[in-house]
Scaffold this active site. Sequence first.
Site, mmCIF file in Angstrom:
data_model
loop_
_atom_site.group_PDB
_atom_site.id
_atom_site.type_symbol
_atom_site.label_atom_id
_atom_site.label_comp_id
_atom_site.label_asym_id
_atom_site.label_seq_id
_atom_site.Cartn_x
_atom_site.Cartn_y
_atom_site.Cartn_z
ATOM 1 N N SER B 128 47.021 18.979 -31.692
ATOM 2 C CA SER B 128 46.201 17.775 -31.622
ATOM 3 C C SER B 128 44.827 18.052 -31.024
ATOM 4 C CB SER B 128 46.890 16.706 -30.774
ATOM 5 O OG SER B 128 48.229 16.567 -31.147
ATOM 6 N N GLN B 275 80.240 5.307 -8.980
ATOM 7 C CA GLN B 275 78.849 5.411 -8.544
ATOM 8 C C GLN B 275 78.006 6.315 -9.425
ATOM 9 O OE1 GLN B 275 78.429 6.544 -4.439
ATOM 10 N NE2 GLN B 275 78.266 4.424 -3.772
ATOM 11 N N GLU B 359 51.101 12.453 -30.977
ATOM 12 C CA GLU B 359 50.006 11.654 -30.436
ATOM 13 C C GLU B 359 49.539 12.174 -29.081
ATOM 14 O OE1 GLU B 359 47.475 9.217 -31.744
ATOM 15 O OE2 GLU B 359 49.412 8.958 -32.722
#
Lengths: 262, 380, 331
Positions: B128, B275, B359
């Site tokens: 990119s 838990q 992106e």
Amino acid sequence: MKIVVCVKQIPLSNTVKIDPQTHNMVRDDEEGRMNPFDRNAVEEALHLKETHGAEVIAMSMGPPIFTSTLREALSMGCDDAVLLSSRAFGGADTLATGYTLSQAIKKIGNVDLILFGRQAVDADTGQVGPIVAEFLGIPQVTFVSSMNVINESEIEVTRFYDDEEEIVETTFPLVATVRSELNTPRYTTPLGIRRAFRKEISVYNETDIKCDPSRIGMRGSPTVVTDTFIPKKAGRNMHQLNTNAEKAARELVSILRDRKLL
Amino acid sequence: MEFDFTDEQIMLRKMLREFTKNEVTPRMKEMDENGFSEDLFKIMAATGINDLAVPEKYGGAGYDYVTQAMAIYELSKGSPSIGIILDAHWKVVAQIVKYGSEEIKQRYLPRAKDELFAFCITEPAGGSTIESNRTTAVRTGDDWVLNGTKSWITNGGRASVYVILAITDKEQGLDGRTTLIADTDSPGFSLGKLESTMGMRGCPIGEAIMEDCLIPDSDRLGEVNNGIEIAHEAHDTARIFMGAIAAAIQKTALELSVEYAKERLVYGKPIADLQAIQFKIAEMAMGLLSTKLIVYQSAYMKDHDQPHTREAATAKAFGSQLALRAADHAIQIFGGYGYSREYPVEHLWRDAKSLQIAEGSLEKLHIDIANVALSEEARE
Amino acid sequence: MNRENATGIWVFAETRDDKLESTVPELLAVSRDLSKVTGEKVTAVLLERQDLDLAPALIEYGADVVLEVRSDILGDFDPVLYKDALAQLVEKYNPNIFLFGATHKGRALAPRLQARLQTGLTADCLELVIDDTGLLVQTKPSYGDNLMCTITCPEARPQMATVRPNVFHPLPRNHENAGTVVSEELSLEPNENYRVVKKTRVPAQVSSIGNADKIVSIGRGIGARTNLTQVQLLAERLHAGIGVTRPLADNGWFSHDEQIGQSGITVQPRLLLNLGISGAVQYKAGMKNSGVVVSVNRDIDAPIFSVSNYGYVGDVNEFVQALLAECSNLE
């Protein structure tokens, strides 16, 4: 052609509050949804709008919160929406509801077709359509599975129930209650929703529509809900079968053969 | 500060939920296995979803960015692939709305209903990073001649409209880029191979090859040499939407995990009582809440024309990490079933991973955010 | 019409294919129970073509009186015409109670008549009793489950109700019964604007389970749609019809005509096998008159078990497979 579609807002969920004094459902403050069969009614009206240029008005009777379902009808494409809302209309049974709706329809005037879903899935009576037809003095067709407009005064419909189908020719003005087999209701669209929120929903109370005060609301309701209760358990004493599936199956088959059920 | 949706948005949300439940979720598995669904795309077009972002003047519903983000969130709960398709589509819509001439708007925006748009930056050599781009556009009379290859295009291969970022003035470096709109019909334009990806498999990812591709100057988007600003605009928009997808993945992971944890018994007790499971659930819940807030805040700022690069980048960077973690937790909670392709859990992890790469990679975003934090004066 | 002087329990004797509709004997049975309390006569109201004579059958099923109107224009069902005829009779005789079967004809006709007479009507009743003040108490389930509503019509007359089919058991036909037949001449005009053009029996893809002797009923616990194949095989093996709970009709896997429950069909099979059904009140209301009930659910606390004779707690599909295998062993 002018069409009025009567829609009802029903509870979203299964938990319903009952007013302990009136024994009627407490409807305010609850997000609701459009009765599924009413969506078929709206869809049919919109279809006729597309094919015959009909004007479509959605109508509902109930508290102010019912505007959300009317807004949905507008979003699907109805031209206008009318809410009949007033304290005086409250607590109405089917007779009073039918009377109120028919007075409002008379006020709108020149209505050719009044559409209902076959029944509301909360109360499941399916009575209001025929009651309105009687008060307006017009023909009715119930459980409609297909509609075919012949010309501006005649229409052919198919009625379907259980395993019987009936083709009926009748005239406008007409009341029709429709089944889900009639069509597949369209989704509302984002643009439809945009436009719907710009429209004003007319709200009529008992002075806006000409009506006899003794025939609306609780006063106009011959029936009374006297009690609501949780049904008693059916009282069968269950015998639990073996926890192993194969053994349980064998046990069951043997029992059923003994009882001549297999 | 208004945190509630309007009645109108609530009605839209209701419609989208119903649509997602009836049309998107049932197709999720099929899209994951077979790719883009033409069938679903047609229904989305008919239902007015594809052009939800297009202003009313050009035939769309004209909803703002907060609403668009909400729409992507809702639809992504059915399939994150649909979210990514719309993200890429609407980011081009946003670019055209902001930078397009009236003529370009009139020509392209109505096409958003039935066709798909794509924005092309990445090239085979260099990811990119715009600096390493090589695609050129040379002015010849009234036209531009483009040469180069764009890869990893979201919606590539299926889109018919491609916005290309090209070098128009080498001397000016990043300030010498221009965006031009190509069509699959443009002379010299062809589509290359489709990628086969780990996740988001319902979204086509492809390549565009320009060999003396001719684009008329009337199809130039925005000013000459202003391409970088338009590219950044696209990043901001897309990152908000990807944050919305990240939130949707977290929501799905949480819902599935809660339902399962309550039903699955171990030693006669539901695992929801343990838990270790509760901590995972808590992390998922906290992540979801945070992601949604950042997403909607970024969208709100964009709607109000406030600079929002930092917020949008955070929505994606932070959201994608939380999404991957939530998907991971969900698989753990489901155990063997979480690992099985029969269950709608494992795809969440595969889909979430893409959000950390596309992106702008996670790493790049960290640098971007740090740059903003280090260079600007405190805003408050 | 109001309370004073209203007397008589009326039943609309609906006809179908030139015979009495199957709910009519059920309504007569209920009416006989009511008449034991009120001491009123049970009257069947019959609208039929000239060439039919169903009055004797009505008496055999329990009617004290048959009010019969014979006219060829009553051959086809026209709700307005029928309503006019019934209204004339009601105004003449002033009955106290008027019952209809909740069939499509009943559901089209009764409310129309209700409006004409401006009285009360309760649809789809599951129970009818007379209270201490002599009022008919109508019980119907109400949406929102966990609730039954009782309704009365204190002043207006007649007290009208449509009754859910297959809920009440008919009395056996008794040739010894005595009764009177009264022929009524009514002035009836055929309707110009309503015409039944054609009637057909639709070969139901799944024949109506309302009358099924054995039913396999499926709920959400069945899981994936692919599991249905096995269940269908099992139903065939058992010669059983298939019914479903509401969610499986709402999601489109089955039609609402196969749905058992409050807003669906009431069934009374000799054998009912519930698969993956939790047992919401609306469902239970539709099946409570079943003979032997066998239920399968993985939750021991599922409400369905409280209305079952036999229960298997475990995985539905495992059980279906095992039962299929066991049934194959028999053949």
